[in-house]
Structure formats: C-alpha cells, structure tokens
Design a protein around this motif. Structure first.
Motif, PDB file in Angstrom:
ATOM      1  N   GLU A   1      99.651-107.090 -59.200  1.00  0.00           N
ATOM      2  CA  GLU A   1      99.681-105.730 -59.778  1.00  0.00           C
ATOM      3  C   GLU A   1      98.672-105.493 -60.928  1.00  0.00           C
ATOM      4  N   ASP A   2      98.530-106.829 -61.632  1.00  0.00           N
ATOM      5  CA  ASP A   2      97.620-106.604 -62.764  1.00  0.00           C
ATOM      6  C   ASP A   2      96.218-106.569 -62.426  1.00  0.00           C
ATOM      7  N   ILE A   3      95.825-107.319 -61.524  1.00  0.00           N
ATOM      8  CA  ILE A   3      94.329-107.458 -61.118  1.00  0.00           C
ATOM      9  C   ILE A   3      94.068-106.117 -60.014  1.00  0.00           C
ATOM     10  N   LYS A   4      94.804-105.472 -59.643  1.00  0.00           N
ATOM     11  CA  LYS A   4      94.588-104.534 -58.568  1.00  0.00           C
ATOM     12  C   LYS A   4      93.568-103.459 -59.054  1.00  0.00           C
ATOM     13  N   ASP A   5      92.460-103.145 -58.498  1.00  0.00           N
ATOM     14  CA  ASP A   5      91.809-101.923 -58.728  1.00  0.00           C
ATOM     15  C   ASP A   5      92.044-100.786 -57.843  1.00  0.00           C
ATOM     16  N   VAL A   6      91.204-100.447 -56.999  1.00  0.00           N
ATOM     17  CA  VAL A   6      91.135 -99.357 -56.264  1.00  0.00           C
ATOM     18  C   VAL A   6      92.364 -99.914 -55.173  1.00  0.00           C
ATOM     19  N   ASN A   7      92.298-101.020 -54.749  1.00  0.00           N
ATOM     20  CA  ASN A   7      93.428-101.989 -53.721  1.00  0.00           C
ATOM     21  C   ASN A   7      93.640-103.230 -54.338  1.00  0.00           C
ATOM     22  N   TYR A   8      94.535-103.927 -53.773  1.00  0.00           N
ATOM     23  CA  TYR A   8      94.744-105.279 -54.050  1.00  0.00           C
ATOM     24  C   TYR A   8      93.518-106.123 -53.565  1.00  0.00           C
ATOM     25  N   PHE A   9      93.260-106.070 -52.114  1.00  0.00           N
ATOM     26  CA  PHE A   9      91.947-106.465 -51.575  1.00  0.00           C
ATOM     27  C   PHE A   9      91.011-105.320 -51.155  1.00  0.00           C
ATOM     28  N   ASP A  10      89.855-105.497 -51.678  1.00  0.00           N
ATOM     29  CA  ASP A  10      88.797-104.763 -51.360  1.00  0.00           C
ATOM     30  C   ASP A  10      88.568-104.343 -49.909  1.00  0.00           C
ATOM     31  N   GLU A  11      88.761-103.183 -49.469  1.00  0.00           N
ATOM     32  CA  GLU A  11      88.983-102.866 -48.060  1.00  0.00           C
ATOM     33  C   GLU A  11      87.371-102.670 -47.346  1.00  0.00           C
ATOM     34  N   ASP A  12      86.420-102.344 -48.379  1.00  0.00           N
ATOM     35  CA  ASP A  12      85.063-102.358 -48.166  1.00  0.00           C
ATOM     36  C   ASP A  12      84.814-103.956 -47.217  1.00  0.00           C
ATOM     37  N   PHE A  13      85.231-104.845 -47.863  1.00  0.00           N
ATOM     38  CA  PHE A  13      84.859-105.977 -47.346  1.00  0.00           C
ATOM     39  C   PHE A  13      85.256-106.407 -45.898  1.00  0.00           C
ATOM     40  N   PHE A  14      86.295-105.705 -45.377  1.00  0.00           N
ATOM     41  CA  PHE A  14      86.648-105.913 -44.040  1.00  0.00           C
ATOM     42  C   PHE A  14      87.264-106.996 -43.665  1.00  0.00           C
ATOM     43  N   PHE A  15      86.510-108.009 -43.830  1.00  0.00           N
ATOM     44  CA  PHE A  15      86.846-109.267 -43.502  1.00  0.00           C
ATOM     45  C   PHE A  15      85.897-110.455 -44.121  1.00  0.00           C
ATOM     46  N   LEU A  16      86.371-111.404 -44.426  1.00  0.00           N
ATOM     47  CA  LEU A  16      85.558-112.513 -45.104  1.00  0.00           C
ATOM     48  C   LEU A  16      85.264-112.334 -46.551  1.00  0.00           C
ATOM     49  N   PHE A  17      85.388-113.214 -47.533  1.00  0.00           N
ATOM     50  CA  PHE A  17      85.295-112.849 -48.870  1.00  0.00           C
ATOM     51  C   PHE A  17      85.975-111.883 -49.703  1.00  0.00           C
ATOM     52  N   GLU A  18      86.699-111.499 -49.197  1.00  0.00           N
ATOM     53  CA  GLU A  18      87.935-110.518 -49.869  1.00  0.00           C
ATOM     54  C   GLU A  18      88.769-111.333 -50.548  1.00  0.00           C
ATOM     55  N   ASP A  19      88.835-112.472 -50.178  1.00  0.00           N
ATOM     56  CA  ASP A  19      89.910-113.567 -51.209  1.00  0.00           C
ATOM     57  C   ASP A  19      89.021-114.038 -52.568  1.00  0.00           C
ATOM     58  N   VAL A  20      87.768-114.067 -52.349  1.00  0.00           N
ATOM     59  CA  VAL A  20      86.927-114.772 -53.287  1.00  0.00           C
ATOM     60  C   VAL A  20      86.927-113.453 -54.435  1.00  0.00           C
ATOM     61  N   ASP A  21      86.567-112.249 -54.001  1.00  0.00           N
ATOM     62  CA  ASP A  21      86.552-110.935 -54.743  1.00  0.00           C
ATOM     63  C   ASP A  21      87.881-110.923 -55.748  1.00  0.00           C
ATOM     64  N   LEU A  22      89.094-111.306 -54.945  1.00  0.00           N
ATOM     65  CA  LEU A  22      90.393-111.217 -55.498  1.00  0.00           C
ATOM     66  C   LEU A  22      90.446-112.452 -56.633  1.00  0.00           C
ATOM     67  N   ALA A  23      89.809-113.678 -56.317  1.00  0.00           N
ATOM     68  CA  ALA A  23      89.864-114.800 -56.991  1.00  0.00           C
ATOM     69  C   ALA A  23      89.091-114.628 -58.174  1.00  0.00           C
ATOM     70  N   LEU A  24      88.044-113.771 -58.321  1.00  0.00           N
ATOM     71  CA  LEU A  24      87.026-113.486 -59.316  1.00  0.00           C
ATOM     72  C   LEU A  24      87.809-112.561 -60.321  1.00  0.00           C
ATOM     73  N   ARG A  25      88.474-111.749 -59.784  1.00  0.00           N
ATOM     74  CA  ARG A  25      89.198-110.522 -60.581  1.00  0.00           C
ATOM     75  C   ARG A  25      90.334-111.101 -61.531  1.00  0.00           C
ATOM     76  N   MET A  26      91.053-112.364 -60.671  1.00  0.00           N
ATOM     77  CA  MET A  26      92.128-112.979 -61.377  1.00  0.00           C
ATOM     78  C   MET A  26      91.710-114.027 -62.428  1.00  0.00           C
ATOM     79  N   LYS A  27      90.519-114.411 -62.040  1.00  0.00           N
ATOM     80  CA  LYS A  27      89.899-115.498 -63.240  1.00  0.00           C
ATOM     81  C   LYS A  27      89.380-114.486 -64.440  1.00  0.00           C
TER      82      LYS A  27
END
Length: 299
Positions: free
Chosen positions: A172-198
C-alpha cells in the motif's frame, strides 16, 4: 499470520494442479488462495472449479498480463501478507510453518521476503532474489549455482515474483498508479516494484529455509517476443526511475552495453520498431501523470 496467495494463470492447466496441491496438502489454516485466469483457452478455469473449490477464481475474458492479474488479486485479497506464486511453481512441504516463523523474527524495515527458488529436476538455483545494477541490468542471485551454496540469509533488492512474499502495508505504501505497473504486462514488473520498495527504505530478506520449485518456460512466451519485452521493459524502468541529468548520467554509464545491445536487438528482432514506439509512448504517459499531479513513488 493470515496469508493471501495470488496465482496468475494463462493456459496453465498442465501446471496448476501441482502448484495448488503443494499449497492445500500442507493443511495450513491461515491462508486464502486466489487464482486469476487471464483468458485461458485450455480449460484452466474449469479445471480449478472441478478440482480446487477452496481456491477463489477470478476470470478475465482476455490475457491482460501478469501485472494486471496480480493487481486484481491484491484488490480481492484479505491477508496481512501477500504472496505471489507462478502457476508453474510449487512449494516444498512445511513452507508455511517456516514462513510464519520467519515473519515473526523479521527486523524492522524488512518489507518483503524472497524464498529460495530451485529449478525443478535439479538442485540448481533459479533465484534467491533480485539485484539491480547501476545501469539497470537485473540479476537473479545464485542463478544456475548449486542450491547448497545458499544456506544463509542476506538482503537483496527484491524477490522474484515467481515466488514472493510482501507485507500488505508495504504494498500500500509503495503503490503509485497501481501496485504492479500494468504497462509492463509481463517481465520486470517485479523489478520495478523492488526499486520502489528500495527507494522507500524497505529491505527484502532472502530466507533459504523457504523453498519453492519452478518449471522454466511455463509461461509459453515465444523467445523473440520475450526478448522484446525484456528490452522494452528495461527502458520503461530507466525512464520511470530517472529524470533530467540522471538519464544523461545513466546513458554515459551504460553507453557501451546499450549501444551493442540495441544494435543487435534492432538487427535481429522484428519487434524493434514496436519497442521504440512503446518506449516513447510510455515516457509521454509518465510526463502526463506528473503534469496531473498523480501520486508516484519513483522520483
């Protein structure tokens, strides 16, 4: 501990039985299982209804990507902890008891946990978590090394979404437009989330006692299209997490790597023009969001 397990599925009938059985056979009471069927045509939805009535099934009429599916799952989830599991992965016996014990002893500031993911049929590591370099190259820690080499905990940048556990409050804290960025569709969406968390100051802990097995290639994505997604989504990350002078600094650091990589991709991949168009479109989308003052966590 109450845990929500979210499994995105797309034509995953041949794998899901093993994934779901590995969960329910452990008879752990403090969890719910949510499967998001992303428009499968192989009878995945019916298979779940007929064989795993304990699982909550969300059905989409088309494949909108793993990011979209995970966001749907999070919206429906009730757990204080959220776990993501790929449909072509399954858990080792005793996973939940060990997870509960681990979560009770987490130090302050740890927002996510990375299990040890092992390639099925071997004792080689698939991932012990993600590491992101200064030029946004992404590495799975321990990839293809013997599992026995990784028996101690350490911090990583984030978990591989094949099997990942997050605190709900952190998502909830690192959410921007969504939790996972839906523009990524598949692959690297977890990396984006990791960077936001970091960037928010949270850590991710690798816990070797938590073991998951993974069948490589279960998504069925053709190699050429997978290369396109990897190329495009890495540039999505660069543009999303950098502004102005920082993009210039990135280009200086990565010039040799990216020049060679981009040239090869352009000459060998039929989706190269599509990648350029979508990268430019994504940058314009970010600019519009900033102009509208939308919440973001990547600046």
């Amino acid at each position: 501990m109450f845990l929500s397990i979210i499994i995105p599925a797309y034509n995953s009938k041949n794998f899901l039985g093993e994934a779901l059985s590995s969960i329910f056979i452990q008879n752990y009471e403090g969890l719910e299982v949510i499967v998001v069927d992303n428009g499968s045509s192989d009878g995945t939805g019916g298979f779940i209804k007929d064989n795993y009535s304990k699982a909550t099934l969300i059905t989409n009429t088309e494949n909108r990507g793993t990011s979209f599916a995970r966001n749907q799952g999070i919206a429906a989830a009730k757990g204080e902890y959220i776990m993501f599991l790929d449909s072509d992965a399954y858990l080792k016996e005793g996973f939940f008891e060990k997870l509960e014990k681990s979560l009770k002893t987490l130090s302050e500031g740890v927002g996510a946990v990375s299990p040890k993911i092992i390639r099925t049929g071997s004792e080689k590591v698939f991932s012990c978590g993600l590491k992101v370099s200064s030029i946004y190259r992404v590495f799975d820690v321990g990839r293809n090394e013997p599992s026995k080499n990784y028996i101690h905990s350490f911090t990583v940048d984030g978990p591989n979404s094949c099997c990942a556990i997050y605190k709900r409050e952190v998502l909830e804290d690192i959410k921007d437009v969504n939790y996972f960025d839906e523009d990524f569709f598949f692959l690297f969406e977890d990396v984006d989330l990791a960077l936001r968390m970091k960037k928010k100051g949270y850590k991710c802990l690798f816990v070797p006692e938590l073991v998951c097995y993974h069948y490589s290639g279960g998504s069925g994505t053709p190699y050429e299209y997978r290369r396109f997604l990897c190329f495009r989504n890495r540039w999505f990350m660069v543009l999303k997490h950098n502004r102005g002078i920082y993009i210039f600094v990135f280009l200086l650091r990565s010039f040799i790597y990216d020049f060679v990589r981009t040239l090869h991709f352009t000459l060998t991949n039929r989706y190269s023009l599509k990648a350029v168009e979508e990268i430019l479109s994504y940058r314009r989308k970010i600019s519009r969001r900033e102009g509208q003052g939308e919440k973001n966590n990547y600046l």
